[in-house]
Design a protein around this motif. Structure first.
Motif, PDB file in Angstrom:
ATOM      1  N   ARG A 235       0.812  -1.216   0.000  1.00  0.00           N
ATOM      2  CA  ARG A 235       0.000   0.000   0.000  1.00  0.00           C
ATOM      3  C   ARG A 235       0.847   1.268   0.000  1.00  0.00           C
ATOM      4  O   ARG A 235       0.315   2.371  -0.078  1.00  0.00           O
ATOM      5  N   GLY A 236       2.154   1.113   0.061  1.00  0.00           N
ATOM      6  CA  GLY A 236       3.043   2.260   0.020  1.00  0.00           C
ATOM      7  C   GLY A 236       3.107   3.033   1.323  1.00  0.00           C
ATOM      8  O   GLY A 236       3.611   4.156   1.358  1.00  0.00           O
ATOM      9  N   ILE A 237       2.602   2.446   2.394  1.00  0.00           N
ATOM     10  CA  ILE A 237       2.660   3.104   3.704  1.00  0.00           C
ATOM     11  C   ILE A 237       4.101   3.105   4.195  1.00  0.00           C
ATOM     12  O   ILE A 237       4.559   4.060   4.816  1.00  0.00           O
ATOM     13  N   VAL A 238       4.812   2.045   3.890  1.00  0.00           N
ATOM     14  CA  VAL A 238       6.234   1.917   4.203  1.00  0.00           C
ATOM     15  C   VAL A 238       6.941   1.616   2.893  1.00  0.00           C
ATOM     16  O   VAL A 238       6.483   0.780   2.121  1.00  0.00           O
TER      17      VAL A 238
ATOM     18  N   PHE B  77      10.886  -7.631  19.361  1.00  0.00           N
ATOM     19  CA  PHE B  77      11.105  -8.849  18.597  1.00  0.00           C
ATOM     20  C   PHE B  77      12.130  -8.590  17.513  1.00  0.00           C
ATOM     21  O   PHE B  77      12.027  -7.604  16.809  1.00  0.00           O
ATOM     22  N   PRO B  78      13.078  -9.426  17.281  1.00  0.00           N
ATOM     23  CA  PRO B  78      13.491 -10.552  18.121  1.00  0.00           C
ATOM     24  C   PRO B  78      14.302 -10.054  19.306  1.00  0.00           C
ATOM     25  O   PRO B  78      14.955  -9.024  19.226  1.00  0.00           O
TER      26      PRO B  78
ATOM     27  N   GLY C  97      10.304  -1.317  13.337  1.00  0.00           N
ATOM     28  CA  GLY C  97       9.033  -1.247  14.058  1.00  0.00           C
ATOM     29  C   GLY C  97       8.811  -2.473  14.927  1.00  0.00           C
ATOM     30  O   GLY C  97       8.340  -2.368  16.061  1.00  0.00           O
ATOM     31  N   MET C  98       9.162  -3.644  14.418  1.00  0.00           N
ATOM     32  CA  MET C  98       8.999  -4.868  15.197  1.00  0.00           C
ATOM     33  C   MET C  98       9.955  -4.892  16.384  1.00  0.00           C
ATOM     34  O   MET C  98       9.583  -5.299  17.477  1.00  0.00           O
ATOM     35  N   ILE C  99      11.174  -4.458  16.153  1.00  0.00           N
ATOM     36  CA  ILE C  99      12.165  -4.464  17.235  1.00  0.00           C
ATOM     37  C   ILE C  99      11.778  -3.459  18.314  1.00  0.00           C
ATOM     38  O   ILE C  99      11.717  -3.785  19.496  1.00  0.00           O
ATOM     39  N   TRP C 100      11.482  -2.221  17.920  1.00  0.00           N
ATOM     40  CA  TRP C 100      11.168  -1.183  18.900  1.00  0.00           C
ATOM     41  C   TRP C 100       9.767  -1.344  19.470  1.00  0.00           C
ATOM     42  O   TRP C 100       9.532  -1.071  20.642  1.00  0.00           O
TER      43      TRP C 100
END
Length: 66
Positions: free
Chosen positions: A40-43, A59-60, A52-55
């Motif tokens: 969708r071009g959001i990222v 994760f991980p 984003g997953m880390i912060w």
């Protein structure tokens, strides 16, 4: 909760899952959302999803806050 809405809620049969099945299900959903964000071009950079997953979730664990 309003008891009047209870008949509107779909009841699913409970299912036993192994720890591995739960991990695969959760991780698969995370991958789907990441793919959707890119499509969708959001990222525009997949590395931002990793950040984003880390912060956001830690994760991980070996890459983020403990």
């Amino acid at each position: 909760m309003d008891p009047a809405v209870l008949p509107l809620i779909a009841h699913k049969q409970k299912r036993e899952m192994t720890g591995e099945e739960m991990q695969v299900k959760v991780l698969s959903e995370m991958v789907k959302v990441g793919h959707d964000l890119l499509e969708r071009g959001i990222v525009d950079d997949p590395r931002m999803i990793d950040i984003g997953m880390i912060w956001g979730t830690g994760f991980p664990a070996d890459r983020g806050a403990r």
